[in-house]
Design an enzyme around this catalytic site. Structure first.
Site, short mmCIF file in Angstrom:
data_model
loop_
_atom_site.label_atom_id
_atom_site.label_comp_id
_atom_site.label_asym_id
_atom_site.label_seq_id
_atom_site.Cartn_x
_atom_site.Cartn_y
_atom_site.Cartn_z
N HIS A 191 -41.17 11.23 -20.69
CA HIS A 191 -41.80 10.11 -21.39
C HIS A 191 -42.96 9.57 -20.57
O HIS A 191 -42.96 9.63 -19.34
CB HIS A 191 -40.80 8.98 -21.67
CG HIS A 191 -39.97 8.57 -20.49
ND1 HIS A 191 -38.90 9.31 -20.03
CD2 HIS A 191 -40.04 7.49 -19.66
CE1 HIS A 191 -38.36 8.72 -18.99
NE2 HIS A 191 -39.04 7.62 -18.72
N ASN B 136 -42.46 8.59 -14.54
CA ASN B 136 -41.57 8.69 -13.39
C ASN B 136 -40.86 10.03 -13.48
O ASN B 136 -40.15 10.28 -14.45
CB ASN B 136 -40.56 7.54 -13.39
CG ASN B 136 -41.24 6.19 -13.33
OD1 ASN B 136 -42.24 6.02 -12.63
ND2 ASN B 136 -40.73 5.23 -14.07
N THR C 235 -34.94 7.29 -15.03
CA THR C 235 -33.56 6.98 -15.42
C THR C 235 -33.16 7.69 -16.71
O THR C 235 -31.97 7.81 -16.99
CB THR C 235 -33.36 5.46 -15.61
OG1 THR C 235 -34.28 4.99 -16.61
CG2 THR C 235 -33.59 4.70 -14.31
P1 5GP Z 1 -37.69 5.70 -16.65
O1 5GP Z 1 -36.92 4.72 -15.77
O2 5GP Z 1 -36.85 6.93 -16.90
O3 5GP Z 1 -39.06 6.01 -16.18
O4 5GP Z 1 -37.90 4.97 -18.03
C1 5GP Z 1 -36.91 4.86 -19.00
C2 5GP Z 1 -37.24 3.67 -19.84
O5 5GP Z 1 -36.48 3.75 -21.04
C3 5GP Z 1 -36.89 2.32 -19.19
O6 5GP Z 1 -38.07 1.55 -19.06
C4 5GP Z 1 -35.88 1.72 -20.13
O7 5GP Z 1 -36.05 0.33 -20.29
C5 5GP Z 1 -36.12 2.45 -21.43
N1 5GP Z 1 -34.95 2.60 -22.26
C6 5GP Z 1 -33.71 3.01 -21.86
N2 5GP Z 1 -32.88 3.06 -22.92
C7 5GP Z 1 -33.60 2.66 -24.01
C8 5GP Z 1 -33.28 2.51 -25.39
O8 5GP Z 1 -32.16 2.73 -25.85
N3 5GP Z 1 -34.29 2.09 -26.20
C9 5GP Z 1 -35.55 1.83 -25.74
N4 5GP Z 1 -36.45 1.41 -26.64
N5 5GP Z 1 -35.88 1.98 -24.44
C10 5GP Z 1 -34.92 2.38 -23.58
#
Ligand code: 5GP
Ligand code: ZN
Length: 113
Positions: free
Chosen positions: A99, A86, A94
């Site tokens: 990643h 994303n 987020t």
């Molecule tokens: P995005 O929404 O940016 O594509 O993905 C961020 C991801 O990071 C989300 O799926 C969220 O659940 C994960 N995430 C956020 N904070 C943490 C954390 O402290 N530890 C882990 N293992 N995952 C996290």
């Protein structure tokens, strides 16, 4: 980047369930899994998303995909999986540290929401 949650995971300041690590890439389980297997692969070098990657990151980006291809069967994803990034808030980003989500272990719908 001390205010970046993923940099803090890399530094070991925040615990994570690691599934893969080498000198420049870390793989760990998503804390809020969207599928039975949901692993995040991140570069140890901080950049926000694909748009912020430098020309010098080309090999690293390619290697991340190769590592995922090699590690996926070990994560129980021999039947298939999805790799997603994303990029930007409208796309659902987020955490502003690049990643790749690796998702599998159930039937995945297409197109995504
Ligand atoms: P995005 O929404 O940016 O594509 O993905 C961020 C991801 O990071 C989300 O799926 C969220 O659940 C994960 N995430 C956020 N904070 C943490 C954390 O402290 N530890 C882990 N293992 N995952 C996290
Ligand atoms: Zn970071």
């Amino acid at each position: 980047m001390t205010d970046c949650i993923f940099c803090r995971i890399i530094a070991g300041e925040i615990p994570s369930a690691k599934v893969y690590e080498d000198e420049e890439i870390l793989g760990f389980r998503d804390i809020n899994p969207a599928a039975p297997v949901h692993v995040l692969f991140i570069p140890k070098k901080h950049f926000a998303n694909l748009g912020e990657a430098a020309p010098a990151d080309q090999a690293l980006l390619g290697r991340m995909l190769q590592v995922i291809g090699r590690e996926a069967p070990k994560l129980g994803l021999s039947e298939g999986y999805r790799v997603v990034s994303n990029c930007g808030e409208p796309a659902g980003q987020t955490v502003n540290h690049f990643h790749l989500h690796v998702l599998g272990g159930r039937e995945l719908q297409w197109p995504p929401g």
